[in-house]
Scaffold this motif. Structure first.
Motif, PDB file in Angstrom:
ATOM      1  N   ALA A 299       0.834  -1.201   0.000  1.00 12.33           N
ATOM      2  CA  ALA A 299       0.000   0.000   0.000  1.00 12.33           C
ATOM      3  C   ALA A 299       0.872   1.255   0.000  1.00 12.33           C
ATOM      4  N   PHE A 300       1.937   1.215   0.785  1.00 11.23           N
ATOM      5  CA  PHE A 300       2.851   2.368   0.809  1.00 11.23           C
ATOM      6  C   PHE A 300       3.469   2.603  -0.569  1.00 11.23           C
ATOM      7  N   ARG A 301       3.854   1.530  -1.249  1.00  9.87           N
ATOM      8  CA  ARG A 301       4.459   1.672  -2.577  1.00  9.87           C
ATOM      9  C   ARG A 301       3.444   2.209  -3.588  1.00  9.87           C
ATOM     10  N   ILE A 302       2.184   1.788  -3.481  1.00 10.04           N
ATOM     11  CA  ILE A 302       1.149   2.296  -4.384  1.00 10.04           C
ATOM     12  C   ILE A 302       0.966   3.797  -4.165  1.00 10.04           C
ATOM     13  N   ARG A 303       0.936   4.214  -2.899  1.00 12.77           N
ATOM     14  CA  ARG A 303       0.791   5.651  -2.617  1.00 12.77           C
ATOM     15  C   ARG A 303       1.975   6.443  -3.151  1.00 12.77           C
ATOM     16  N   GLU A 304       3.188   5.889  -2.996  1.00 15.74           N
ATOM     17  CA  GLU A 304       4.378   6.590  -3.497  1.00 15.74           C
ATOM     18  C   GLU A 304       4.333   6.739  -5.016  1.00 15.74           C
ATOM     19  N   LEU A 305       3.940   5.671  -5.718  1.00 13.75           N
ATOM     20  CA  LEU A 305       3.834   5.751  -7.180  1.00 13.75           C
ATOM     21  C   LEU A 305       2.756   6.749  -7.589  1.00 13.75           C
ATOM     22  N   ALA A 306       1.663   6.776  -6.837  1.00 17.54           N
ATOM     23  CA  ALA A 306       0.598   7.727  -7.144  1.00 17.54           C
ATOM     24  C   ALA A 306       1.101   9.170  -6.984  1.00 17.54           C
ATOM     25  N   LYS A 307       1.848   9.435  -5.926  1.00 21.94           N
ATOM     26  CA  LYS A 307       2.397  10.781  -5.729  1.00 21.94           C
ATOM     27  C   LYS A 307       3.371  11.160  -6.833  1.00 21.94           C
ATOM     28  N   GLU A 308       4.228  10.172  -7.213  1.00 19.98           N
ATOM     29  CA  GLU A 308       5.223  10.464  -8.251  1.00 19.98           C
ATOM     30  C   GLU A 308       4.581  10.765  -9.597  1.00 19.98           C
ATOM     31  N   ASN A 309       3.385  10.219  -9.847  1.00 18.32           N
ATOM     32  CA  ASN A 309       2.733  10.371 -11.151  1.00 18.32           C
ATOM     33  C   ASN A 309       1.479  11.249 -11.076  1.00 18.32           C
ATOM     34  N   ASP A 310       1.360  12.018  -9.982  1.00 19.47           N
ATOM     35  CA  ASP A 310       0.258  12.988  -9.824  1.00 19.47           C
ATOM     36  C   ASP A 310      -1.114  12.330  -9.920  1.00 19.47           C
ATOM     37  N   VAL A 311      -1.245  11.117  -9.368  1.00 16.82           N
ATOM     38  CA  VAL A 311      -2.541  10.450  -9.291  1.00 16.82           C
ATOM     39  C   VAL A 311      -3.214  10.870  -7.988  1.00 16.82           C
ATOM     40  N   PRO A 312      -4.442  11.358  -8.026  1.00 15.40           N
ATOM     41  CA  PRO A 312      -5.110  11.804  -6.794  1.00 15.40           C
ATOM     42  C   PRO A 312      -5.232  10.682  -5.763  1.00 15.40           C
ATOM     43  N   ILE A 313      -5.016  11.035  -4.503  1.00 16.33           N
ATOM     44  CA  ILE A 313      -5.145  10.088  -3.388  1.00 16.33           C
ATOM     45  C   ILE A 313      -6.261  10.591  -2.484  1.00 16.33           C
ATOM     46  N   VAL A 314      -7.252   9.743  -2.252  1.00 17.56           N
ATOM     47  CA  VAL A 314      -8.406  10.104  -1.430  1.00 17.56           C
ATOM     48  C   VAL A 314      -8.461   9.171  -0.229  1.00 17.56           C
ATOM     49  N   GLU A 315      -8.520   9.730   0.969  1.00 14.26           N
ATOM     50  CA  GLU A 315      -8.614   8.927   2.175  1.00 14.26           C
ATOM     51  C   GLU A 315     -10.076   8.643   2.482  1.00 14.26           C
ATOM     52  N   ASN A 316     -10.439   7.374   2.459  1.00 12.43           N
ATOM     53  CA  ASN A 316     -11.793   6.924   2.791  1.00 12.43           C
ATOM     54  C   ASN A 316     -11.665   5.529   3.384  1.00 12.43           C
ATOM     55  N   PRO A 317     -11.348   5.413   4.692  1.00 11.80           N
ATOM     56  CA  PRO A 317     -11.066   4.117   5.309  1.00 11.80           C
ATOM     57  C   PRO A 317     -12.138   3.066   5.103  1.00 11.80           C
ATOM     58  N   PRO A 318     -13.429   3.354   5.314  1.00 15.42           N
ATOM     59  CA  PRO A 318     -14.426   2.284   5.115  1.00 15.42           C
ATOM     60  C   PRO A 318     -14.472   1.783   3.678  1.00 15.42           C
ATOM     61  N   LEU A 319     -14.425   2.692   2.711  1.00 15.05           N
ATOM     62  CA  LEU A 319     -14.474   2.283   1.308  1.00 15.05           C
ATOM     63  C   LEU A 319     -13.198   1.535   0.910  1.00 15.05           C
TER      64      LEU A 319
END
Length: 362
Positions: A299-319
């Protein structure tokens, strides 16, 4: 021969690595005796060219002392034993270095042909090796005839080379017996080196041809039938270690493909730290699709790749937890999550519009 021919003809498949490894463990390797002969000749030539003057000097000095003091040698009791031991040690000292050179050449002759072999199977007693019928078959087999022919060719060619080298020196050989001992040794060394060089040149060609012949023959012997290939594959598939390794390779390839899809994702929904699910959606798709998901380190690696490629990250724990548990990679999201996902994607789309206020995640 007739029984073996169909079996050999049915071996149409190249040997697997397992088949080659098993043959190596049994001591069944591609080996040419001519290559070993070439290395031993090379070692002998080195010894003859570099050590014969030294060896001749050592032996001549020892023999000169013996002849000069022959009348003083005690040939009775312990005196003779001491004399004999001293002479034996002198001869051993002279022979030690040549033997070491030949030993090293013998090892190299095997290492250049195959990996080191640690197997007792080739020397294990077998009834077929001592059976008179088996011995008779080997004596008149095709291999025996080939080896006999190779031996005749080698003797004829090497003999011709020796005659060609010695014939021009025949006058020197006639007068050698009346020459000074030192001159005899020098002449003998010179002619001997010429013979070694000529023989080595011929044996090089013989050894190269024999090595390729023996390797080709060994390779054909290791070839497998289609049935053997299938049986081996089934055995490997049943091996838990092999299955585990194959599973690990598949997981690694799947993870690489998954990570490569993250830069093209529309949004990444996070837990925010334990889970991450990357979704992709465009107007040509009936529903959003999961292109990557993971927990903890992934999950950490997915978030890092998303940041590097300007992919929006939305925090929604239940979803994030619900999607992680209910959807697999390359699958569309379940119907019960359509509304929640649509709200998230709609929010992302509005932010991406000019003036929408969206900025790449920090």
């Amino acid at each position: 021969m007739s029984d073996d021919a169909p079996d050999q003809e049915s071996k149409t498949e190249d040997p697997s690595q397992k088949k080659l490894d098993d043959a190596h463990k049994k001591g069944d390797v591609a080996k040419s005796q001519e290559v070993t002969t070439w290395f031993m000749l090379l070692g002998s030539a080195i010894v003859f060219a570099m050590l014969s003057p030294w060896a001749s000097t050592e032996m001549s000095q020892s023999l000169s002392l013996i002849f000069a003091n022959a009348d003083q040698i005690d040939v009775e009791g312990s005196g003779f034993t001491d004399f004999f031991n001293g002479l034996a040690f002198s001869l051993i000292g002279v022979a030690t270095i040549p033997l070491l050179v030949l030993f090293v050449c013998g090892i190299l002759a095997n290492l250049v042909q195959h990996r080191p072999v640690w197997s007792v199977e080739p020397i294990t007693p077998k009834f077929s090796k001592i059976s008179p019928i088996g011995g008779f078959k080997r004596l008149f087999s095709a291999d025996a005839l080939v080896n006999f022919g190779k031996g005749l060719v080698k003797i004829a060619v090497v003999g011709a080379v020796v005659v060609a080298i010695c014939w021009p020196e025949r006058d020197r050989l006639d007068t050698m017996m009346t020459a000074d001992p030192i001159m005899i040794l020098m002449d003998f060394q010179e002619i001997g080196i010429k013979i070694f060089m000529g023989v080595l040149a011929v044996v090089t060609a013989i050894a190269a041809a024999d090595f390729f012949y023996m390797r080709q023959k060994w390779w054909k012997r290791q070839m497998m039938t289609v049935q053997e290939t299938r049986e081996e594959y089934k055995q490997m598939e049943g091996d838990p270690h092999v299955k585990g390794r194959l599973r690990q390779l598949r997981q690694e390839r799947s993870r690489k493909r998954m990570m490569a899809a993250v830069p093209d994702a529309t949004v990444v929904i996070t837990n925010p730290t334990h889970f991450a699910v990357a979704l992709k959606y465009d107007k040509n798709m009936a529903a959003p699709k999961c292109v990557a998901k993971g927990a903890d380190a992934i999950a950490f690696r997915i978030r890092e790749l998303a940041k590097e490629n300007d992919v929006p990250i939305v925090e929604n724990p239940p979803l994030a937890r619900a999607l992680f548990a209910s959807v697999d990679i390359d699958e569309t999201i379940p119907g019960e999550h359509f509304k929640a996902v649509a709200e998230v994607i709609g929010f992302v789309m509005r932010l991406k519009r000019p003036g929408g206020g969206w900025r790449p995640s920090a």
